[in-house]
Design a protein around this motif. Structure first.
Motif, PDB file in Angstrom:
ATOM      1  N   ASP A 183      47.770  -1.363  23.794  1.00  0.00           N
ATOM      2  CA  ASP A 183      47.726  -0.260  24.423  1.00  0.00           C
ATOM      3  C   ASP A 183      49.476  -0.051  25.100  1.00  0.00           C
ATOM      4  O   ASP A 183      49.870  -0.926  24.962  1.00  0.00           O
TER       5      ASP A 183
ATOM      6  N   LYS B   3      43.488   8.360  22.823  1.00  0.00           N
ATOM      7  CA  LYS B   3      41.892   7.911  23.955  1.00  0.00           C
ATOM      8  C   LYS B   3      42.330   9.142  24.529  1.00  0.00           C
ATOM      9  O   LYS B   3      42.974  10.555  24.642  1.00  0.00           O
TER      10      LYS B   3
ATOM     11  N   GLU C 233      44.756  -4.386  26.254  1.00  0.00           N
ATOM     12  CA  GLU C 233      44.798  -3.307  27.133  1.00  0.00           C
ATOM     13  C   GLU C 233      44.156  -3.870  27.743  1.00  0.00           C
ATOM     14  O   GLU C 233      42.995  -5.412  27.902  1.00  0.00           O
ATOM     15  N   ASP C 234      44.847  -2.707  29.146  1.00  0.00           N
ATOM     16  CA  ASP C 234      44.429  -4.066  30.609  1.00  0.00           C
ATOM     17  C   ASP C 234      42.952  -3.357  31.751  1.00  0.00           C
ATOM     18  O   ASP C 234      42.689  -3.582  32.389  1.00  0.00           O
ATOM     19  N   GLU C 235      42.792  -2.171  30.339  1.00  0.00           N
ATOM     20  CA  GLU C 235      41.351  -1.350  31.232  1.00  0.00           C
ATOM     21  C   GLU C 235      39.876  -2.476  30.866  1.00  0.00           C
ATOM     22  O   GLU C 235      40.151  -2.290  29.555  1.00  0.00           O
TER      23      GLU C 235
ATOM     24  N   MET D 141      50.154   1.162  28.294  1.00  0.00           N
ATOM     25  CA  MET D 141      50.822   1.080  29.186  1.00  0.00           C
ATOM     26  C   MET D 141      50.160   0.558  29.233  1.00  0.00           C
ATOM     27  O   MET D 141      48.872   0.340  30.130  1.00  0.00           O
TER      28      MET D 141
HETATM   29 CA    CA Z   1      46.232   1.215  29.896  1.00  0.00          CA
END
Ligand code: CA
Length: 225
Positions: free
Chosen positions: A55, A104, A11-13, A57
Motif C-alpha cells: 500500500d 483501489k 497495508e494499514d487498513e 499510503m
Molecule cells: Ca493506506
C-alpha cells in the motif's frame, strides 16, 4: 493445493488486509501481514517473501519510502496498491522498481491474478547472476545466454555458477571439484575438463575459441569480466 509462494501484505487498513489475505490463502499462497511501513520493511528484509503487496499510503514510513529502502537490498517483486489520487506516487513507485500496481478499489480475484502474473514473469523467484551476456537463476538452475535459455546439467550449472560467483579469478580444477562435486569426491581433475567442454558447447558461440570462460594454461579456468 500446491503451494503458490509467499506474499507479504503491507497495508494499514485491516479490512483490506484481511480481504486480500483471505483470497490469497484460498488460492494457495502463504501470507504474512504488516500494518505499517517500518514493520513491513523489516519483515521484507528479514524473511524475504516471493512477492510484496505494498500500500502506498502508510503511517510511519510510506510505501514509496519503503520501496526505495527495499530496493537498495532486494529485488523481490512488488505490486503497489494505490488509490486514484495517488497517480504521482504510483509513477514514482514504478520508477523505483515496483513491478505492477493495482488501483483501489480492486476486485480480489483480479488482484490474485495480477500476483500470479507477476510471479510468472519473475518466476522462479531467486537470486540471479549476470555477466557477459550470461544470466543464471540460482534457485531455478536456469541459464540464459543473450536471452536464450540453454539447458545445462546440474554439474555444468555448478561449474558455471562457481566461476560466475568469482568473476576474473582463476579457479583451479581442484577447487572446482571441491565446490561442484564436494569434498568427498575422489575424481580426476580431468573430469572437470570433460564437463567444461560440454558446458562450453552450450554457452559459447564458438566453443573452440571461448569468449566467456578462459583456460589459464597449467592453472585452471576463469570467467572473463
Ligand atoms: Ca493506506
Amino acid at each position: 493445493m500446491a503451494r503458490q509462494g509467499s506474499v507479504l501484505i503491507v497495508e494499514d487498513e485491516e479490512a483490506i488486509r484481511d480481504l486480500v489475505a483471505f483470497h490469497l490463502e484460498a488460492a494457495g499462497f502463504q501470507v504474512r501481514q504488516a500494518s505499517d511501513g517500518v514493520d513491513g520493511l523489516r519483515l521484507a528484509l528479514e524473511e524475504p517473501p516471493d512477492l510484496l503487496l505494498l500500500d502506498l499510503m502508510l503511517p510511519g514510513l510510506d510505501g514509496v519510502a519503503l520501496l526505495r529502502a527495499l530496493r537498495r537490498e532486494s529485488r523481490v517483486p512488488v505490486i503497489m496498491l494505490t488509490a486514484r489520487t495517488e497517480e504521482a506516487d504510483r509513477v514514482r513507485g514504478l520508477e523505483l522498481g515496483a513491478d505492477d500496481y493495482v488501483g483501489k478499489p480492486f476486485s480480489p480475484r483480479e488482484l490474485v491474478a495480477r500476483v500470479k502474473a507477476v510471479l510468472r514473469r519473475t518466476d522462479p523467484p531467486g537470486e540471479r547472476l549476470a555477466a557477459g551476456g550470461v544470466e543464471i537463476d540460482l534457485s531455478a538452475h536456469r541459464c540464459f545466454v543473450d536471452g536464450v535459455e540453454r539447458e545445462l546439467t546440474l554439474t555444468e550449472f555448478g561449474i558455471l555458477r562457481t566461476l560466475m560467483e568469482r568473476p576474473g579469478q582463476v579457479l583451479t580444477r581442484e577447487l572446482l571439484l571441491e565446490k561442484v562435486w564436494g569434498f568427498d569426491y575422489y575424481g580426476d581433475a580431468r573430469t572437470v575438463d570433460v564437463h567444461m567442454r560440454h558446458l562450453r558447447e552450450k554457452v559459447e558461440a564458438e566453443p573452440s575459441r571461448p569468449r566467456l570462460i578462459e583456460t589459464v594454461r597449467g592453472v585452471g579456468y576463469r570467467f572473463r569480466t
